[in-house]
Design an enzyme around this catalytic site. Sequence first.
Site, PDB file in Angstrom:
ATOM      1  N   ARG A 139      -4.742  -1.760  14.730  1.00 26.89           N
ATOM      2  CA  ARG A 139      -3.468  -2.152  15.357  1.00 26.89           C
ATOM      3  C   ARG A 139      -3.557  -3.552  15.955  1.00 26.89           C
ATOM      4  O   ARG A 139      -2.635  -4.359  15.840  1.00 26.89           O
ATOM      5  CB  ARG A 139      -3.098  -1.140  16.440  1.00 26.89           C
ATOM      6  N   GLU A 156      -6.762  11.913  11.505  1.00 29.38           N
ATOM      7  CA  GLU A 156      -6.630  11.458  12.892  1.00 29.38           C
ATOM      8  C   GLU A 156      -7.251  12.419  13.903  1.00 29.38           C
ATOM      9  O   GLU A 156      -7.947  11.992  14.816  1.00 29.38           O
ATOM     10  CB  GLU A 156      -5.159  11.240  13.226  1.00 29.38           C
ATOM     11  N   HIS A 173      -0.616  13.974 -14.620  1.00 25.89           N
ATOM     12  CA  HIS A 173      -0.810  13.054 -15.730  1.00 25.89           C
ATOM     13  C   HIS A 173      -2.041  12.160 -15.549  1.00 25.89           C
ATOM     14  O   HIS A 173      -2.289  11.283 -16.357  1.00 25.89           O
ATOM     15  CB  HIS A 173       0.438  12.190 -15.918  1.00 25.89           C
TER      16      HIS A 173
END
Length: 299
Positions: A286, A192, A208
Amino acid sequence: MENPYIDWDAKFAEALKLNVPEAKFDNFAFSGIGGSGIIGDIARVFFPNIKPASMIEGKETLLAVSYSGNTSETIEDVKTALQKGSEVILITSGGILGQFAKEKGLKHIIVKGGSQTRYSFPYLITPLLKIVSERTGSKLNLNELKEGVETKKQEVIEEGKRLAKLIIGRIPVFYGSKLIGIAKRYKQEVNENAKYPAFYGEIPEVNHNEVEAYVHGYNIHPIVLLSKEIDEVTAKVLNATVIKGMFDSDLKNVSSLMMMGGVMSIEIAESLHETPDKLYNIPKARELTSNLFKPSSIL
């Protein structure tokens, strides 16, 4: 711009004075996304049983955090929680949720607005921890949040700047186990503020699978936030840069490490000649999300 993280001691001092409502239920759920969402991740360092809003069944206290008060996903979670008979406590600076809380008599805390969510961490985390702490009888000394960014402020700032220099020109990947929320926030801060790629991974899961990616993972810089012995395994395997809290207190380490990540991201932004609080793509995301949910008609 002036670094928006270095005054967090003053912001924590203000936040500590906030009055909070008493939660009705012992079981807590959390809703939030982005900079507001990280509040739930950090709260679970101290209260691991706080569940995501998606798991609400009824008779829980939903802690809904939306700094703007207009976050579509959080509005949807509030609607669902109320329909299922859960209590909602809102933490916001206003917006749709702030207005709704006042009109419907919902419990809420209005915090200081007018800034970016990521700069306002002290205002959001402090009242949430206070609500849960008071309901559960926890003995958290929340004054330590302020002390964590106050007593070693210069060391925190210098470490943030050092990390920035290590990262510039490479792609950082932040790893953590107990402190996975902070690793996630570091990634978000770099994205950001600096408009720069960064990623995060959870230990031990990455041991893993993801560690194999470094065979051909050129120009990637692994950074491990130490809190458990298993973190040292990842750090050793990847020959990673290690970040460790400066205090014996989890509260102090959380506040100081979060501030450190903010300082780091501002330094990277300045090196790239980026304006930290300017947003290019998030507003569009948004808007499109809002069109999906139509939040003004949800509540």
